[in-house]
Design a protein around this motif. Structure first.
Motif, PDB file in Angstrom:
ATOM      1  N   HIS A 233       0.827  -1.208   0.000  1.00 49.95           N
ATOM      2  CA  HIS A 233       0.000   0.000   0.000  1.00 49.95           C
ATOM      3  C   HIS A 233       0.865   1.263   0.000  1.00 49.95           C
ATOM      4  N   THR A 234       1.910   1.277   0.835  1.00 50.41           N
ATOM      5  CA  THR A 234       2.821   2.420   0.867  1.00 50.41           C
ATOM      6  C   THR A 234       3.570   2.561  -0.448  1.00 50.41           C
ATOM      7  N   LEU A 235       3.930   1.429  -1.044  1.00 56.43           N
ATOM      8  CA  LEU A 235       4.612   1.461  -2.334  1.00 56.43           C
ATOM      9  C   LEU A 235       3.735   2.125  -3.388  1.00 56.43           C
ATOM     10  N   ARG A 236       2.462   1.794  -3.389  1.00 54.47           N
ATOM     11  CA  ARG A 236       1.552   2.389  -4.363  1.00 54.47           C
ATOM     12  C   ARG A 236       1.401   3.885  -4.130  1.00 54.47           C
ATOM     13  N   GLN A 237       1.405   4.306  -2.874  1.00 55.13           N
ATOM     14  CA  GLN A 237       1.318   5.729  -2.587  1.00 55.13           C
ATOM     15  C   GLN A 237       2.556   6.472  -3.100  1.00 55.13           C
ATOM     16  N   SER A 238       3.740   5.882  -2.879  1.00 57.23           N
ATOM     17  CA  SER A 238       4.972   6.516  -3.367  1.00 57.23           C
ATOM     18  C   SER A 238       4.960   6.610  -4.890  1.00 57.23           C
ATOM     19  N   LEU A 239       4.537   5.548  -5.543  1.00 62.00           N
ATOM     20  CA  LEU A 239       4.456   5.562  -7.002  1.00 62.00           C
ATOM     21  C   LEU A 239       3.470   6.622  -7.474  1.00 62.00           C
ATOM     22  N   GLY A 240       2.317   6.721  -6.806  1.00 57.56           N
ATOM     23  CA  GLY A 240       1.332   7.716  -7.207  1.00 57.56           C
ATOM     24  C   GLY A 240       1.849   9.136  -7.082  1.00 57.56           C
ATOM     25  N   LYS A 241       2.615   9.419  -6.038  1.00 57.49           N
ATOM     26  CA  LYS A 241       3.159  10.763  -5.846  1.00 57.49           C
ATOM     27  C   LYS A 241       4.206  11.097  -6.899  1.00 57.49           C
ATOM     28  N   VAL A 242       5.041  10.120  -7.241  1.00 54.71           N
ATOM     29  CA  VAL A 242       6.046  10.367  -8.278  1.00 54.71           C
ATOM     30  C   VAL A 242       5.372  10.567  -9.632  1.00 54.71           C
ATOM     31  N   GLU A 243       4.375   9.760  -9.936  1.00 53.36           N
ATOM     32  CA  GLU A 243       3.663   9.922 -11.200  1.00 53.36           C
ATOM     33  C   GLU A 243       2.919  11.251 -11.229  1.00 53.36           C
ATOM     34  N   ASP A 244       2.411  11.688 -10.091  1.00 51.95           N
ATOM     35  CA  ASP A 244       1.752  12.986 -10.011  1.00 51.95           C
ATOM     36  C   ASP A 244       2.745  14.111 -10.288  1.00 51.95           C
ATOM     37  N   CYS A 246       5.434  13.814 -12.150  1.00 50.60           N
ATOM     38  CA  CYS A 246       5.741  13.760 -13.583  1.00 50.60           C
ATOM     39  C   CYS A 246       4.628  14.403 -14.401  1.00 50.60           C
ATOM     40  N   TYR A 247       3.404  14.195 -13.972  1.00 50.73           N
ATOM     41  CA  TYR A 247       2.280  14.843 -14.663  1.00 50.73           C
ATOM     42  C   TYR A 247       2.387  16.365 -14.573  1.00 50.73           C
ATOM     43  N   ALA A 248       2.710  16.876 -13.376  1.00 50.60           N
ATOM     44  CA  ALA A 248       2.837  18.319 -13.212  1.00 50.60           C
ATOM     45  C   ALA A 248       3.984  18.866 -14.051  1.00 50.60           C
ATOM     46  N   LEU A 249       5.080  18.111 -14.123  1.00 47.71           N
ATOM     47  CA  LEU A 249       6.218  18.576 -14.917  1.00 47.71           C
ATOM     48  C   LEU A 249       5.895  18.556 -16.406  1.00 47.71           C
ATOM     49  N   ARG A 250       5.191  17.525 -16.836  1.00 52.09           N
ATOM     50  CA  ARG A 250       4.897  17.402 -18.259  1.00 52.09           C
ATOM     51  C   ARG A 250       3.875  18.434 -18.712  1.00 52.09           C
ATOM     52  N   VAL A 251       2.871  18.679 -17.892  1.00 51.44           N
ATOM     53  CA  VAL A 251       1.786  19.567 -18.302  1.00 51.44           C
ATOM     54  C   VAL A 251       2.121  21.026 -18.020  1.00 51.44           C
ATOM     55  N   ARG A 252       2.713  21.301 -16.847  1.00 49.53           N
ATOM     56  CA  ARG A 252       2.924  22.684 -16.436  1.00 49.53           C
ATOM     57  C   ARG A 252       4.402  23.029 -16.243  1.00 49.53           C
ATOM     58  N   GLY A 253       5.274  22.102 -16.548  1.00 53.32           N
ATOM     59  CA  GLY A 253       6.693  22.350 -16.307  1.00 53.32           C
ATOM     60  C   GLY A 253       7.246  23.530 -17.061  1.00 53.32           C
ATOM     61  N   SER A 254       6.755  23.768 -18.266  1.00 49.20           N
ATOM     62  CA  SER A 254       7.300  24.854 -19.069  1.00 49.20           C
ATOM     63  C   SER A 254       6.855  26.228 -18.585  1.00 49.20           C
ATOM     64  N   GLU A 255       5.748  26.278 -17.835  1.00 49.16           N
ATOM     65  CA  GLU A 255       5.238  27.575 -17.393  1.00 49.16           C
ATOM     66  C   GLU A 255       5.553  27.888 -15.942  1.00 49.16           C
ATOM     67  N   ILE A 256       6.180  26.941 -15.226  1.00 51.15           N
ATOM     68  CA  ILE A 256       6.516  27.145 -13.822  1.00 51.15           C
ATOM     69  C   ILE A 256       8.029  27.283 -13.691  1.00 51.15           C
ATOM     70  N   PRO A 257       8.522  28.315 -13.022  1.00 51.73           N
ATOM     71  CA  PRO A 257       9.974  28.427 -12.812  1.00 51.73           C
ATOM     72  C   PRO A 257      10.511  27.205 -12.068  1.00 51.73           C
ATOM     73  N   PHE A 265       4.807  20.685  -6.411  1.00 48.11           N
ATOM     74  CA  PHE A 265       4.725  19.234  -6.209  1.00 48.11           C
ATOM     75  C   PHE A 265       4.306  18.912  -4.782  1.00 48.11           C
ATOM     76  N   SER A 266       4.864  19.638  -3.825  1.00 46.78           N
ATOM     77  CA  SER A 266       4.529  19.381  -2.422  1.00 46.78           C
ATOM     78  C   SER A 266       3.057  19.661  -2.154  1.00 46.78           C
ATOM     79  N   SER A 267       2.539  20.733  -2.737  1.00 56.39           N
ATOM     80  CA  SER A 267       1.132  21.055  -2.513  1.00 56.39           C
ATOM     81  C   SER A 267       0.222  20.016  -3.149  1.00 56.39           C
ATOM     82  N   ARG A 268       0.615  19.476  -4.290  1.00 53.23           N
ATOM     83  CA  ARG A 268      -0.198  18.461  -4.959  1.00 53.23           C
ATOM     84  C   ARG A 268      -0.199  17.159  -4.156  1.00 53.23           C
ATOM     85  N   THR A 269       0.938  16.766  -3.611  1.00 56.64           N
ATOM     86  CA  THR A 269       0.978  15.534  -2.829  1.00 56.64           C
ATOM     87  C   THR A 269       0.209  15.687  -1.529  1.00 56.64           C
ATOM     88  N   THR A 270       0.162  16.908  -0.968  1.00 55.31           N
ATOM     89  CA  THR A 270      -0.620  17.132   0.249  1.00 55.31           C
ATOM     90  C   THR A 270      -2.104  16.979  -0.032  1.00 55.31           C
TER      91      THR A 270
END
Length: 279
Positions: A233-244, A246-257, A265-270
């Motif tokens: 269960h903890t492994l799945r949570q860690s994977l979900g946070k990393v994938e989240d 990657c999603y933020a970097l792929r979608v919004r990475g170019s517009e965020i310093p 990323f921290s706010s999204r994982t919270t």
């Protein structure tokens, strides 16, 4: 009635005297047998306590090595950190050599609970170092290949040298799996540090690696040790946070310093897991 009670008294008194004599007689076979049992239990208990203390040292030094390895994302020369981690892990292996010395000629599973926590932490540290260097998962055979020691005359276990009596320690498959499961949490923390330092490539590498580990644990399912299924269960949570991330970097990475990516990323994982936070 009083006479009937008096007739039984001599027999009861004789039995009491016989029992008292047997307890007071050191040459009694019953007393001798129980003294042997006492010595065996005391010896086993003392060995168990020594193994617990050694395992605690292994756990502490392994954790310090993991903390050290997390600095590789923020220093210009990571090789110095890796070499220092090698030195620390060599010292940890000497502690494991002491465990191997204590277990020489013993059934390992009688004392397994005494040192399993330390071995799992060691597997986590070794696999973390191996991933940073090679971007791959270290195998159980590679771990056990470095846990070969030479027994000296004083009874201490040192690194393998020519001559002397060879002493080995074998990490059990369950301890290996549990250590790898804990590794995923460290890789998730490494992802956060990489994002904070403007490294947008490492999170995608970690996401793919964690997905492979998750798929491997999924093959085990409920057939593996109970502790492994709990950590899935903890492994799945860690994977979900990393994938989240990657999603933020792929979608919004170019517009965020880059210096603000870690905060996003921290706010999204919270929001994803407000009770647990970042583990």
């Amino acid at each position: 009635m009083n006479r009937r009670e008096g007739e039984g008294c001599p027999r009861r008194n004789a039995d009491a005297v016989q029992d008292r004599d047997a307890s007071a007689n050191p040459s009694s076979p019953v007393i001798a047998a129980f003294k042997v049992f006492q010595q065996e239990l005391d010896t086993k208990h003392d060995k168990y306590e020594r193994l617990v203390k050694i395992s605690r040292d292994v756990t502490i030094e392994s954790k310090r090595t993991i903390f050290l390895l997390h600095r590789v994302t923020s220093v210009p020369n990571a090789e110095d950190i890796l070499n220092e981690a090698d030195v620390k892990l060599d010292a940890v292996r000497q502690k494991i050599g002491q465990i191997a010395e204590e277990l020489r000629g013993e059934d390992i599973f009688q004392f397994h609970r005494a040192f399993t926590a330390g071995i799992q932490e060691y597997v986590e540290a070794v696999s973390f170092l191996h991933y940073i260097r090679h971007r791959s998962l270290i195998s159980l055979e590679e771990i056990n290949a470095r846990l070969v020691f030479m027994r000296t005359e004083k009874g201490s276990a040192e690194a393998l040298q020519p001559g002397g009596q060879v002493l080995t320690f074998q990490v059990t498959p369950s301890d290996y799996l549990l250590g790898v499961a804990d590794l995923t949490g460290e890789l998730m923390r490494m992802c956060i540090s990489s994002v904070g330092n403007g490294d947008i490539d490492t999170p995608f590498q970690l996401s793919q690696f964690l997905r492979q580990i998750h798929d491997g644990f999924s093959y085990i399912g409920n057939t593996g040790p109970y502790e492994v299924s709990k950590k899935l269960h903890t492994l799945r949570q860690s994977l979900g946070k990393v994938e989240d991330a990657c999603y933020a970097l792929r979608v919004r990475g170019s517009e965020i310093p880059k210096h603000m990516l870690a905060d996003v990323f921290s706010s999204r994982t919270t929001l994803l897991d407000p009770e647990e936070g970042v583990v």
